[in-house]
Design an enzyme around this catalytic site. Sequence first.
Site, PDB file in Angstrom:
ATOM      1  N   HIS A   1      -6.426 -21.375  12.337  1.00 11.45           N
ATOM      2  CA  HIS A   1      -5.098 -22.088  12.476  1.00 11.45           C
ATOM      3  C   HIS A   1      -5.516 -21.944  10.415  1.00 11.45           C
ATOM      4  CE1 HIS A   1      -5.642 -23.859  16.071  1.00 11.45           C
ATOM      5  NE2 HIS A   1      -4.694 -23.011  16.150  1.00 11.45           N
TER       6      HIS A   1
ATOM      7  N   ARG B   1      -5.681  10.169  -1.175  1.00 12.52           N
ATOM      8  CA  ARG B   1      -6.997  11.153  -1.955  1.00 12.52           C
ATOM      9  C   ARG B   1      -7.966   9.955  -0.404  1.00 12.52           C
ATOM     10  NH1 ARG B   1      -4.607   8.412  -5.647  1.00 12.52           N
ATOM     11  NH2 ARG B   1      -3.972  10.275  -7.399  1.00 12.52           N
TER      12      ARG B   1
ATOM     13  N   GLY C   1      -0.369  19.372  -8.501  1.00 11.54           N
ATOM     14  CA  GLY C   1      -1.511  18.326  -9.284  1.00 11.54           C
ATOM     15  C   GLY C   1      -0.640  18.618 -10.925  1.00 11.54           C
TER      16      GLY C   1
ATOM     17  N   ASN D   1      -1.867  16.893 -13.350  1.00 11.15           N
ATOM     18  CA  ASN D   1      -3.169  16.605 -13.856  1.00 11.15           C
ATOM     19  C   ASN D   1      -4.061  17.595 -14.225  1.00 11.15           C
ATOM     20  OD1 ASN D   1      -1.859  13.457 -13.810  1.00 11.15           O
ATOM     21  ND2 ASN D   1      -3.856  12.851 -12.589  1.00 11.15           N
ATOM     22  N   ASP D   2      -4.498  18.180 -13.252  1.00 12.48           N
ATOM     23  CA  ASP D   2      -5.882  19.562 -13.248  1.00 12.48           C
ATOM     24  C   ASP D   2      -4.796  20.723 -14.240  1.00 12.48           C
ATOM     25  OD1 ASP D   2      -8.168  18.400 -12.913  1.00 12.48           O
ATOM     26  OD2 ASP D   2      -7.911  19.052 -10.536  1.00 12.48           O
TER      27      ASP D   2
ATOM     28  N   CYS E   1       2.459  15.543  -6.599  1.00 12.02           N
ATOM     29  CA  CYS E   1       2.390  13.717  -6.882  1.00 12.02           C
ATOM     30  C   CYS E   1       1.214  14.205  -8.217  1.00 12.02           C
ATOM     31  CB  CYS E   1       0.927  14.594  -5.326  1.00 12.02           C
ATOM     32  SG  CYS E   1      -0.361  15.658  -5.555  1.00 12.02           S
TER      33      CYS E   1
END
Length: 841
Positions: free
Chosen positions: A460, A550, A740, A742-743, A790
């Site tokens: 409540h 992920r 991807g 970043n990589d 992504c």
Amino acid sequence: MLGTAPTLMTEIARDRAFILWFDEVGIDDLPLVGGKNASLGEMIGQLASKGVNVPNGFASTAAAYRYFIAQAGLEPKLQRIFADLDVDNLQNLRQIGEQARSLMLNAPFPQELELAIANAYTQLCDRYGSGADGDLLAPIHTDLVECLHHTDVAVRSSATAEDLPDASFAGQQETYLNVHGVKQVLEACHKCFASIFTDRAISYRATRGFDHLNVDLSVGVQKMVRSDLAASGVMFSIDPETGFRNAASICAAYGLGENVVQGAVNPDEFLVFKPTLADGFRPILQKRLGSKAMKMVYDVGGSKLTTNVPVTEADRAKFAISDDEILTLARWAVIIEDHYSAVRGIYTPMDIEWAKDGETGQLYIVQARPETVQSQKSANILRSYRFTSPHQSTIPALTIGSAVGERIGQGSARVIFDVHQIAQFQPGEVLVTNKTDPDWEPIMKKAGAIVTNQGGRTCHAAIIAREMGIPALVGCSDATTAISTGQAVTVSCAEGDIGRVDDGLLPFEVIETQLSQLPPTHTQILMNVGNPDAALGLAAIPCDGVGLARLEFIIANQIKVHPLALLNFDLLADATVKREIAKLTLGYPHKPDFFVDKLAHGIATIAAAFYPRPAIVRMSDFKSNEYANLLGGRQFEPHEENPMIGWRGASRYYDPTYRAAFALECQALKRVREEMGLMNIIPMIPFCRTPAEGRRVLAEMAANGLVQGNGLEVYMMCEVPSNVILAAEFSQIFDGFSIGSNDLTQLTLGLDRDSELVSHIFDERNQAVMAMVKMAIATFRANGKKIGICGQAPSDYPEFARFLVEQGIDSISLNPDSVIKTRLEIARVEASLSEIGGRSA
């Protein structure tokens, strides 16, 4: 009554009756029997045929209450009492409330009302086989009835201004359980009448603008469900935190339901996905084990009606109800929600109390009311709270708990253990206590935030905190010892299901977005979602689905154990690690099941949040040093000089030393698709270096029941230069691709993005990187394959997002906090491109 056409004389008789049976009333009779009793009657009359079980009973009417007030001459006396009311003065509130209740309790019930209640209770006893034959409408001597009739009942207050679509009045009046015999029933009814003037009810009515003397009170007398021998709880037909409509949220604990309602225990929590439930699947998205330290039972041979007793360790370690019972309750929630929505002509999510009878094993609904918080929110405004600087990276939280309210609050803490000390509380302070219940309501509305040791998200106090727009952190267990009075604290409930209290007043901002003003885009706007606990809230952000979920987040934060350590539990060499894993996997005799369960629930929650939009789920991509940091991981992981470009992604999945662990990931994904019906999931393979490796991974997936085709698409990350150079060959293997960045950036530029020494060179906008991206988009599109991105770049750099649109990318997946601003930028880019000849072919 709904669905009938009574004569004028019948209507007059009903309006004047002191007693009406639940099966004689419906939702239109709220002015006669209050919201709670009208709802019980509605369900008995309309939903029993659909399988919803509701215990029978009767209600005293508003006419009975008014008759009592008139016969005792109480109205002018009450008017004089309330003339001096000041609800902001707690001492004045207490004095006024005590005077009003004493006036009610010292006024005897009229004999006609006593006899009406006694006769109805006697009939109820006879219905349940514990009464005597005879003319039950004739005058009855209550002492005789006391000897003959002992059916146990619940006696509940039901105000005529209660359970409205915009005001819950949750717990404002009293309830009495395990009431036996006419004498106890009459006493409980009298106390319920007086409880219309509890301090909390007076304060709540004043806050909501209700006249104290224009609200009548009905009392429901209902056959008890013997949940003292089983379990009970609360459920919502939506997620009460986020307002996500497609999930039913269920709480369960042992014993009578008052402990869950009052927040006295930390219950089990379950989340069920409604759309695929309707299709016959078993979509239990989440199962969280609560501590359930005590249970409320009948006080057999004692001086009280009920009492609390400890729950055994064995029972605490298992869920209070089965999966089949969870699914049955969720189906009932859908039936009840659909019915009330149809009756009211508007979508009406419901707040429902349920109980399981330990003698029969049957489930019952004992209350249902409209939900009053999420249903009142504007669907066109997205309001989000966000810290303006990092706050969790290095400093541990003072305490954590279940988050209520999706807000951030802060102030000076006030630790209070007893409701009688609430006068100490100052406006704007953070209330810290063992548990909150409706008695605390007069100060709750003044709090900057609320933090409790006990309670679940459906108690409540949590309902009222949401209604008042106050963040609350419940079930912390150690809040009153971890926080001190006078300490400046920040309470964050804006980052998922788990909230935290931090030392100090941390800076934050509130962002409001008008969703109705967002322009459409040709490019699909997807979202990167890692945390399942935040997924239902993120689903409110306009997007076309999930571009990257992920598995590493779920494994690291919710599983915490290396999969090979679970598969080889008996062979673990480190005794300390083995004990930690045993504790974490309590209730799982077969340890790998823990991994599959937790991973399936995490994946399913993300997929359900965005259903039927696609949810691209990247299979695990830990590096060996990261795997080693999981519990038990060091025994199974090699030492690599440069794990960033070592044994990761696809190369693990078919390796004889790891393929059994990858099989657990496949089992989880298969369960989500086939048992829960979430076919919108698209698995994606990371760090796949060669086409041959891609084929080996697909074969491994097929061996574990995930066969490409037949409704299952499989995507691949495009993040290794070989993926770009051989894009045409990879297009013959996979159904779609996601860059991807970043990589791809680090491997194109030949640097380790984790190395501070070369981090200044890392830039996705580098000409070489952009050339690789351009080539990838062109080749995959030429081969008829979907291509998206992504990585981080489009979230950080608007010019990079523009470049992607110019190249004709199909989708861009963004971090949640970048979706709105990047969508606006992409809409502008597309508009300008259309003026000069369109996107890249």
